[in-house]
Enzyme design. Structure first.
Site, short mmCIF file in Angstrom:
data_model
loop_
_atom_site.label_atom_id
_atom_site.label_comp_id
_atom_site.label_asym_id
_atom_site.label_seq_id
_atom_site.Cartn_x
_atom_site.Cartn_y
_atom_site.Cartn_z
N LYS A 126 0.86 -1.20 0.00
CA LYS A 126 0.00 0.00 0.00
C LYS A 126 0.89 1.24 0.00
O LYS A 126 1.79 1.35 0.84
CB LYS A 126 -0.88 -0.04 1.26
CG LYS A 126 -1.83 1.12 1.39
CD LYS A 126 -2.82 0.87 2.53
CE LYS A 126 -3.64 2.10 2.82
NZ LYS A 126 -4.55 1.90 3.95
N ASP B 296 -16.75 0.21 0.00
CA ASP B 296 -15.47 -0.33 -0.47
C ASP B 296 -14.55 -0.65 0.71
O ASP B 296 -13.52 -1.30 0.53
CB ASP B 296 -14.77 0.65 -1.42
CG ASP B 296 -14.67 2.05 -0.85
OD1 ASP B 296 -15.72 2.63 -0.52
OD2 ASP B 296 -13.55 2.56 -0.70
N ASN B 297 -14.92 -0.20 1.89
CA ASN B 297 -14.09 -0.49 3.07
C ASN B 297 -14.74 -1.53 3.97
O ASN B 297 -14.41 -1.62 5.14
CB ASN B 297 -13.84 0.81 3.86
CG ASN B 297 -12.96 1.77 3.08
OD1 ASN B 297 -12.14 1.34 2.26
ND2 ASN B 297 -13.12 3.05 3.32
P1 AMP Z 1 -9.63 4.94 0.92
O1 AMP Z 1 -10.02 6.28 1.48
O2 AMP Z 1 -8.26 4.50 1.33
O3 AMP Z 1 -10.65 3.89 1.12
O4 AMP Z 1 -9.49 5.16 -0.64
C1 AMP Z 1 -10.57 5.40 -1.50
C2 AMP Z 1 -10.12 5.29 -2.92
O5 AMP Z 1 -9.14 6.29 -3.23
C3 AMP Z 1 -9.49 3.97 -3.28
O6 AMP Z 1 -9.81 3.70 -4.62
C4 AMP Z 1 -8.03 4.28 -3.11
O7 AMP Z 1 -7.21 3.37 -3.80
C5 AMP Z 1 -7.94 5.68 -3.66
N1 AMP Z 1 -6.80 6.44 -3.15
C6 AMP Z 1 -6.60 6.89 -1.89
N2 AMP Z 1 -5.44 7.57 -1.79
C7 AMP Z 1 -4.89 7.56 -3.02
C8 AMP Z 1 -3.68 8.10 -3.60
N3 AMP Z 1 -2.81 8.80 -2.87
N4 AMP Z 1 -3.45 7.88 -4.90
C9 AMP Z 1 -4.32 7.18 -5.66
N5 AMP Z 1 -5.46 6.66 -5.19
C10 AMP Z 1 -5.75 6.84 -3.90
MG MG Z 2 -10.30 1.96 1.28
#
Ligand code: AMP
Ligand code: MG
Length: 491
Positions: A117, A256-257
């Site tokens: 990650k 998605d989480n």
């Molecule tokens: P999360 O908030 O971690 O559940 O992320 C939500 C979405 O945003 C997922 O598709 C992640 O892979 C994407 N995402 C979060 N941070 C980044 C980043 N720095 N670069 C690219 N995609 C991101």
């Molecule tokens: Mg996520």
């Protein structure tokens, strides 16, 4: 000696079943090398459980694997496709900053995902840089390992390596890659993706894959897709019950989480509650409190409804009939959750059998905690050890009345005071990763490059039910401040 015979055996034993799914579900991915990968933490105990050879993995050459500079033997890097409802809005997402190396087969015969990650852009990065910084990755490491020690199903953290490269957020930050270990990364959002953009065959392939991997006992069920929904619901109830009992706030329960395996996944804005208040929210973007502590069980049901909608065409050809079947199944959620929570609350109160008034007894305690702004974790610890002279809630006459009722309740069961204490000790943690202690550890790590504060904290968190003297210093709640603690997504 030739190059080949010198190759170190790191213990990788990949068998990559996800890559056998229809191609729509993923994109094969090159790894993005980083300039100077160096271990910050490496979880040797977990590595051993996975069948990895810690001796071989300790060196700089292995930091290269966890930084994305060398593909370990047998890995087939890919980024997974998925969608999701984020704060109620449906979007296409996918692994924007994570790459699945593959599935490690452990010596116990388990199959677990090994994922990097923060390892750079993927086909699903949209406008993001695909990167992560040291602070948030260490935060995930601390929180997920603490959750595991608390007995709460969770993804694990195998390593955090510094990349030697900057990451640009509001300021320039040091970059890092976390290696996440999970039962799988199948999410409610993976099913939403399949239902929205896949064919019926693709949706079915995903559902059958999931059943094989996580619920093999359902293969011969009469309606296995309905059975899958019910089984996922039960695992989510078990998980959310454990969150509530421990005072854990996930913070971003987007679909998605939510993992189909029933593990806690995505340690962005999560935090533990100090003072008991059902409306507690830490996430800076959760302005309406959608994911507040007290809402988590309802959001669990909301997310499961999204899973149910995705499964409808598999459950019955007749949509009306399918809807009726899923409504019947999800109709049990509230009662099952309530029973599950009450069972856990009984254990926290040292109660072994069931009585009608137990719910009222538990709720009365919580409402007193809220009214008198008592610390959630420490109140249960005080009850466990009968240390009831500490001021605040414990000194009020209302609490004295409640205490009498509770003691009368304990007297009505046959178990001894020792047995009650034993049950309470193992149900009420001495330490949780309190926000101010986590921040202190991250500050030392990120600003001074001093990892000793974090190591000491990890040590205290590793055995939360031990109630050791050295753990006491981690039990102190934060000094009250006017500035509420805030957490952030996707940092
Ligand atoms: P999360 O908030 O971690 O559940 O992320 C939500 C979405 O945003 C997922 O598709 C992640 O892979 C994407 N995402 C979060 N941070 C980044 C980043 N720095 N670069 C690219 N995609 C991101
Ligand atoms: Mg996520």
């Amino acid at each position: 000696m030739t190059e080949n015979t010198k190759k170190i055996n790191e213990g990788w034993n990949f068998n990559n079943s996800y890559a056998q799914l229809p191609e729509k579900f993923y994109t094969k991915q090159e790894l993005n090398p980083v300039s100077n990968p160096e271990f910050i933490v490496f979880n040797e105990r977990l590595a051993e459980e996975l069948g990895l050879h810690t001796e071989a993995l300790r060196g700089a050459e292995s930091a290269a694997v966890f930084g994305g500079n060398r593909v370990p033997e047998g890995a087939e890097p890919l980024a997974q496709a998925y969608a999701g409802h984020q704060f109620g809005h449906f979007t296409m997402l996918g692994d924007g900053r994570a790459i699945l190396l593959g599935e490690q087969m452990t010596p116990q015969g388990e199959r677990v995902d090994i994922q990097l990650k923060g390892s750079g852009r993927t086909a699903y990065s949209r406008r993001g840089d695909g990167l992560a910084s040291v602070g948030p990755m260490l935060r995930e490491y601390i929180m997920s390992e603490a959750m595991h020690a608390l007995g709460i199903p969770t993804t694990r953290s195998l390593a955090v390596v510094a990349t030697g490269e900057p990451v640009y957020r509001e300021t320039e930050l040091p970059g890092a890659v976390l290696t996440r270990v999970a039962a799988s990364h199948l999410r409610v959002g993976t099913f939403q993706f399949a239902a929205q953009w896949g064919t019926l065959e693709e949706l079915q392939a995903l559902a059958d894959y999931t059943i094989n991997r996580h619920y093999p006992e359902l293969i011969d069920a009469e309606n296995r897709y309905l059975a899958l929904l019910e089984a996922v619901m039960k695992r989510q109830i078990r998980l959310i019950t454990k969150w509530q009992l421990a005072g854990f706030i996930h913070g971003v329960m987007n679909t998605d989480n939510m993992a189909i395996s029933g593990e806690t996944i995505d340690y962005g804005p999560c935090a533990f509650m100090d003072t008991y208040d059902p409306m507690t929210v830490f996430s800076s973007i959760d302005r309406e409190g959608r994911y507040a502590y007290g809402n988590q069980p309802y959001i669990g049901a909301w997310n499961l409804t999204r899973l149910a909608e995705s499964l409808l065409p598999l459950i019955d050809e007749n949509e009306q009939q399918a809807i009726k079947l899923v409504e019947d199944t999800l109709g049990h959620y509230s009662a099952l959750y309530r029973d599950s929570w009450l069972d856990g609350m009984r254990a926290k109160l040292g109660i072994f059998n069931e009585e009608e008034q137990d719910m009222a007894l538990a709720e009365e305690l919580l409402s007193l905690m809220q009214k008198h702004q008592a610390d959630y974790t420490n109140t249960f610890v005080a009850l466990t050890f009968g240390k009831l002279e500490q001021g605040g809630l414990l000194c009020t006459s209302e609490f004295a009345k409640w205490l009498e009722q509770w003691q009368a309740r304990l007297d009505r069961q046959s178990q001894s005071r020792e047995e009650v204490e034993q049950l309470m000790r193992s149900s009420n943690p001495a330490v949780i990763p309190r926000n101010h202690r986590v921040e202190e550890a991250l500050d030392a790590a990120v600003k001074q490059g001093d990892y000793s504060v974090m190591e000491k904290l990890l040590d205290a968190l590793a055995d939360p039910y031990a109630h050791r003297l050295e753990q006491a210093e981690y039990a102190t709640p934060p000094v009250r401040s006017d500035r509420p603690y805030r957490t952030f997504c996707g940092t």
